[in-house]
Design an enzyme around this catalytic site. Structure first.
Site, PDB file in Angstrom:
ATOM      1  N   LYS A   1      17.992 -14.285  12.856  1.00 23.38           N
ATOM      2  CA  LYS A   1      18.765 -14.771  11.705  1.00 23.38           C
ATOM      3  C   LYS A   1      20.245 -14.508  11.926  1.00 23.38           C
ATOM      4  CE  LYS A   1      16.653 -16.728  10.282  1.00 23.38           C
ATOM      5  NZ  LYS A   1      15.345 -17.297  10.316  1.00 23.38           N
TER       6      LYS A   1
ATOM      7  N   TRP B   1      21.540 -36.062  15.994  1.00 23.60           N
ATOM      8  CA  TRP B   1      21.638 -34.820  16.761  1.00 23.60           C
ATOM      9  C   TRP B   1      21.378 -35.227  18.197  1.00 23.60           C
ATOM     10  CZ3 TRP B   1      17.760 -31.380  19.040  1.00 23.60           C
ATOM     11  CH2 TRP B   1      18.295 -30.138  19.403  1.00 23.60           C
TER      12      TRP B   1
ATOM     13  N   HIS C   1      13.754   2.917  27.980  1.00 23.59           N
ATOM     14  CA  HIS C   1      13.467   2.196  29.230  1.00 23.59           C
ATOM     15  C   HIS C   1      14.595   1.234  29.592  1.00 23.59           C
ATOM     16  CE1 HIS C   1       9.444   3.841  29.390  1.00 23.59           C
ATOM     17  NE2 HIS C   1       9.396   3.645  28.077  1.00 23.59           N
TER      18      HIS C   1
ATOM     19  N   LYS D   1      17.490 -28.505  12.309  1.00 18.48           N
ATOM     20  CA  LYS D   1      16.425 -27.916  11.503  1.00 18.48           C
ATOM     21  C   LYS D   1      15.079 -27.967  12.203  1.00 18.48           C
ATOM     22  CE  LYS D   1      14.468 -26.041   7.980  1.00 18.48           C
ATOM     23  NZ  LYS D   1      14.572 -24.558   7.994  1.00 18.48           N
TER      24      LYS D   1
ATOM     25  N   ASN E   1      14.851 -42.139  15.544  1.00 14.41           N
ATOM     26  CA  ASN E   1      14.716 -40.694  15.687  1.00 14.41           C
ATOM     27  C   ASN E   1      13.602 -40.458  16.692  1.00 14.41           C
ATOM     28  OD1 ASN E   1      14.453 -37.896  15.295  1.00 14.41           O
ATOM     29  ND2 ASN E   1      13.016 -38.193  13.603  1.00 14.41           N
ATOM     30  N   GLY E   2      13.904 -39.733  17.767  1.00 16.11           N
ATOM     31  CA  GLY E   2      12.892 -39.472  18.786  1.00 16.11           C
ATOM     32  C   GLY E   2      13.488 -39.676  20.165  1.00 16.11           C
TER      33      GLY E   2
ATOM     34  N   GLU F   1      12.954 -11.030  13.851  1.00 18.77           N
ATOM     35  CA  GLU F   1      13.370 -12.081  12.932  1.00 18.77           C
ATOM     36  C   GLU F   1      14.783 -11.793  12.385  1.00 18.77           C
ATOM     37  OE1 GLU F   1      12.699 -14.941  12.362  1.00 18.77           O
ATOM     38  OE2 GLU F   1      13.423 -15.420  10.365  1.00 18.77           O
TER      39      GLU F   1
ATOM     40  N   ARG G   1      19.022 -32.599   9.594  1.00 22.94           N
ATOM     41  CA  ARG G   1      18.282 -33.055  10.770  1.00 22.94           C
ATOM     42  C   ARG G   1      19.200 -33.364  11.955  1.00 22.94           C
ATOM     43  NH1 ARG G   1      13.199 -34.434   9.692  1.00 22.94           N
ATOM     44  NH2 ARG G   1      13.099 -35.705  11.553  1.00 22.94           N
TER      45      ARG G   1
ATOM     46  N   CYS H   1      16.934 -36.467  14.519  1.00 25.92           N
ATOM     47  CA  CYS H   1      17.910 -37.210  13.731  1.00 25.92           C
ATOM     48  C   CYS H   1      17.284 -37.546  12.384  1.00 25.92           C
ATOM     49  CB  CYS H   1      18.254 -38.529  14.414  1.00 25.92           C
ATOM     50  SG  CYS H   1      18.737 -38.318  16.125  1.00 25.92           S
TER      51      CYS H   1
ATOM     52  N   GLU I   1      21.817 -16.646  14.842  1.00 24.93           N
ATOM     53  CA  GLU I   1      21.902 -18.104  14.668  1.00 24.93           C
ATOM     54  C   GLU I   1      22.933 -18.521  13.641  1.00 24.93           C
ATOM     55  OE1 GLU I   1      18.441 -20.335  13.303  1.00 24.93           O
ATOM     56  OE2 GLU I   1      17.740 -18.620  12.176  1.00 24.93           O
TER      57      GLU I   1
HETATM   58  O1  M6R Z   1       9.552 -26.272  11.966  1.00 24.69           O
HETATM   59  P1  M6R Z   1       9.103 -25.132  12.822  1.00 24.69           P
HETATM   60  O2  M6R Z   1       8.619 -23.967  12.006  1.00 24.69           O
HETATM   61  O3  M6R Z   1       8.116 -25.520  13.871  1.00 24.69           O
HETATM   62  O4  M6R Z   1      10.410 -24.645  13.562  1.00 24.69           O
HETATM   63  C1  M6R Z   1      10.374 -23.614  14.506  1.00 24.69           C
HETATM   64  C2  M6R Z   1      11.745 -23.128  14.846  1.00 24.69           C
HETATM   65  O5  M6R Z   1      12.524 -24.167  15.373  1.00 24.69           O
HETATM   66  C3  M6R Z   1      12.480 -22.541  13.634  1.00 24.69           C
HETATM   67  O6  M6R Z   1      11.735 -21.520  13.038  1.00 24.69           O
HETATM   68  C4  M6R Z   1      13.861 -21.980  14.051  1.00 24.69           C
HETATM   69  O7  M6R Z   1      13.704 -20.894  14.906  1.00 24.69           O
HETATM   70  C5  M6R Z   1      14.690 -21.612  12.817  1.00 24.69           C
HETATM   71  N1  M6R Z   1      15.973 -22.236  12.891  1.00 24.69           N
HETATM   72  C6  M6R Z   1      14.984 -20.181  12.694  1.00 24.69           C
HETATM   73  O8  M6R Z   1      15.712 -19.890  11.553  1.00 24.69           O
END
Ligand code: M6R
Length: 608
Positions: free
Chosen positions: A485, A74, A504, A603, A100-101, A481, A27, A2, A488
């Site tokens: 992208k 969140w 396979h 994030k 937050n936590g 990657e 966040r 959050c 997501e």
């Molecule tokens: O802040 P971090 O790099 O530790 O975050 C890791 C992942 O949560 C982050 O890379 C996530 O996969 C991204 N949303 C991907 O775009």
């Protein structure tokens, strides 16, 4: 995860809190709220949904007062709802808290408080905090917060106001980020720097278990035993604009375009022609480097994908065994670690719960830890032995882009640093690698200049239900990657496969019209990739390939080709990922998705 904010000053708090929250929506954005002290009374306005819902509500019920706290949520404990939104008040309404936590022992605390006659209205873990503070309050809010915190297990950054001490805001953190902004006769708390940048660039980075007691007269920092803590002011050098969209429609597009600069910044003063690779925050000596017999790279999501590139590159340049692991797997699988192990932690935010836990596990077992992170003062940076900051600047879009390319740059830097110390490469070779590395920003700009082709491709394929990615070697790492992208931010089902694995199993999925995105940049693997492309086109797939300029075999085999400026094979991921980021972006736009805030995601994942 959050976002929390707080304000103490002479101006009306509510608009300042809302403005701060707007910078923290990345966040969490399933509900939001503010609490402001009006004379001897706390008024709370909160609701489910985006911040604009809260703003609408506030326009009908404006809040008066110059001390307040705010929150963007969140959900973890308790679904997104008006009642579960923060701030949460104590039973008698005199204490209000944003958090937050996670309070891990909230069920026990709740039961205990209920046995003392406390009633709860929400499903959240947070609500125990204001209740505990009310229970311990005997005329001194700081004392009550300290006593309440001593009962809590888990992670927290909290802001507390009390109507019986109306000019005061108390804040504390443990394992969740929190900063204090120092303005002129006005003060702020926030989960992240962008929330205060329109008001001040001078901040305190709070450490775990440090309390900030804020009044209009200033900020006092205290330890848990109420001793005053002296701390240097951290002056933020990046501009408030850097945290804004800078003319782009979305943060993600802005951040994609910031990549050439981010790459350049991350190399600054570290990679210089004719000079050894210098790393200020890595204190490892030559002897310590010699002593390392195994490297683990541990991370989550995109950062993990950067780690896979790291394995290929470090093994190639340094000839040391490297294992890459997902942090959530690593932390629970009793990994083989000892004093000769080096762990490289990669985390943009430096706050990812699993990554942090993996770091702690490795340290407990005697490993040396290097943190590659983008956030100065983040938990990971504070707990690691050595740090290599990626100078990407704030990354706001949930989908990571510029952080990824700077993580790659950090990995190359570490590999060269080790190669230099272990003499695994000649000095001529190191010089030629550095020279090529320094040309990457210009090459990345060139890739960005070619957006139209990618936009056209997005138009052609955005209606597909599944899109597959294929690659070998470093192209496989990039494929992972690219696939992440795409899924997501566009919600298209996507998988990435190593080309050699196709036969396979995955080839069974290929039928007429299936879209396959194939990477073919690695010289020793191009022929193999061309065969893979032919295998899928024969079965009806439409293939979009990316390769270096001049690779005609790939052009012959694929339906469409994106050409990248020629670079060394090891640097291909830096350039190849850019079209894949753009493709995901344009597809997401075509589908009308919320690019910067994809559903169900946040994030940084600061809880398990
Ligand atoms: O802040 P971090 O790099 O530790 O975050 C890791 C992942 O949560 C982050 O890379 C996530 O996969 C991204 N949303 C991907 O775009």
């Amino acid at each position: 995860m959050c976002g929390i904010v707080g304000f103490v000053g002479k101006k009306q708090a509510s608009p300042i809190l809302i403005e701060g929250l707007s910078k923290l929506e990345y966040r969490g954005y399933d509900s939001a709220g503010v609490a402001v002290i009006d004379k001897d009374h706390i008024n709370v306005v909160k609701c489910k949904g985006r911040l604009e819902n809260l703003e609408n509500k506030l326009s009908k019920h404006p809040l008066k007062g110059i001390v307040g706290i705010g929150h963007t949520r969140w959900a973890t404990h308790g679904k997104p709802s008006d009642i579960n939104a923060h701030p949460h008040n104590s039973q008698d309404g005199t204490i209000s808290v944003v958090h937050n936590g996670i309070v891990e022992n909230y069920l026990q605390l709740r039961e205990w408080l209920m046995s003392k006659g406390y009633k709860f209205v929400s499903e959240t873990d947070t609500e125990v905090i204001p209740q505990l503070i009310e229970y311990f309050y005997k005329g001194d809010i700081v004392e009550a917060v300290i006593r309440a915190i001593s009962k809590i297990k888990g992670s927290y950054a909290i802001g507390v106001i009390c109507s019986k001490e109306p000019g005061k805001l108390v804040a504390v953190r443990k394992d969740s980020p929190l900063i204090v902004g120092l303005g002129k006769n006005e003060y702020y708390i926030a989960s992240d720097i962008p929330a205060v940048l329109n008001h001040t660039r001078d901040i305190y980075l709070l450490n775990d278990n440090e309390f900030a007691v804020i009044t209009e007269n200033g900020v006092k920092l205290l330890s848990e035993d109420k001793k005053e803590v002296k701390k240097d002011i951290y002056h933020v050098t990046w501009s408030a604009n850097a945290a804004e969209k800078g003319g782009f429609e979305h943060f993600m597009m802005k951040e994609i375009h910031e990549q050439p600069k981010a790459i350049r910044d991350t190399m600054t003063s570290r990679i210089m022609p004719g000079k050894p690779v210098t790393l200020d925050d890595i204190k490892l000596t030559k002897e310590q480097i010699e002593n390392i017999d195994k490297i683990y790279i541990v991370a989550c999501g995109t950062a993990y994908h950067a780690g896979i590139v790291g394995k290929y590159v470090i093994e190639k340049l340094v000839r040391m065994p490297v294992e890459v692991d997902i942090a959530s797997e690593f932390r629970y699988r009793n990994p083989i670690i000892n004093k000769r192990t080096l762990m490289i932690i990669i985390s943009q935010s430096g706050e990812t719960a699993d990554t942090l836990a993996a770091l702690r596990e490795a340290k407990k077992r005697g490993a040396r830890v290097i943190a590659v992170t983008n956030v100065v003062g983040s938990s990971v940076s504070r707990e690691a032995d050595d740090i290599l900051y990626t100078w990407a600047g704030p990354e706001i879009a949930v989908a990571s882009t510029k952080a990824y390319v700077t993580q790659l740059i950090a990995i190359y830097i570490i590999a060269l640093f080790f190669a230099q110390h272990k003499n695994t490469l000649s000095s001529e070779k190191i010089e030629s690698i550095k020279k090529e590395m320094l040309s990457l920003p210009i090459k990345a700009e060139k890739v960005l200049g070619n957006k139209e082709i990618i936009q056209e491709m997005a138009e052609k394929i955005y209606k597909n239900k599944d899109i597959f990615f294929l690659g070998r070697g470093l192209d496989y790492a990039v494929a992972l990657e690219g696939s992440l992208k795409l899924k997501e931010i566009s919600y298209i089902h996507s998988e990435a496969y190593a080309g050699g694995e196709l036969k396979h199993g995955p080839i069974a999925l290929i039928e007429d019209g299936t879209v396959v995105i194939a990477g073919a940049t690695q010289e020793n693997l191009i022929k193999k990739m061309v065969s893979n492309i032919e295998e899928v086109t024969t079965r009806g797939a439409k293939v979009l390939a990316f390769t270096f300029e001049g690779n005609k075999d790939v052009e012959r085999a694929a339906d469409y080709v994106i050409y990248l400026p020629k670079t060394m094979d090891i640097f291909a991921p830096v350039l190849a990922v850019i079209p894949l980021q753009l493709l995901a972006y344009y597809i997401s736009i075509k589908k009308g998705c919320d690019v910067d805030k994809p559903r169900n995601l946040a994030k940084s994942v600061t809880v398990e």
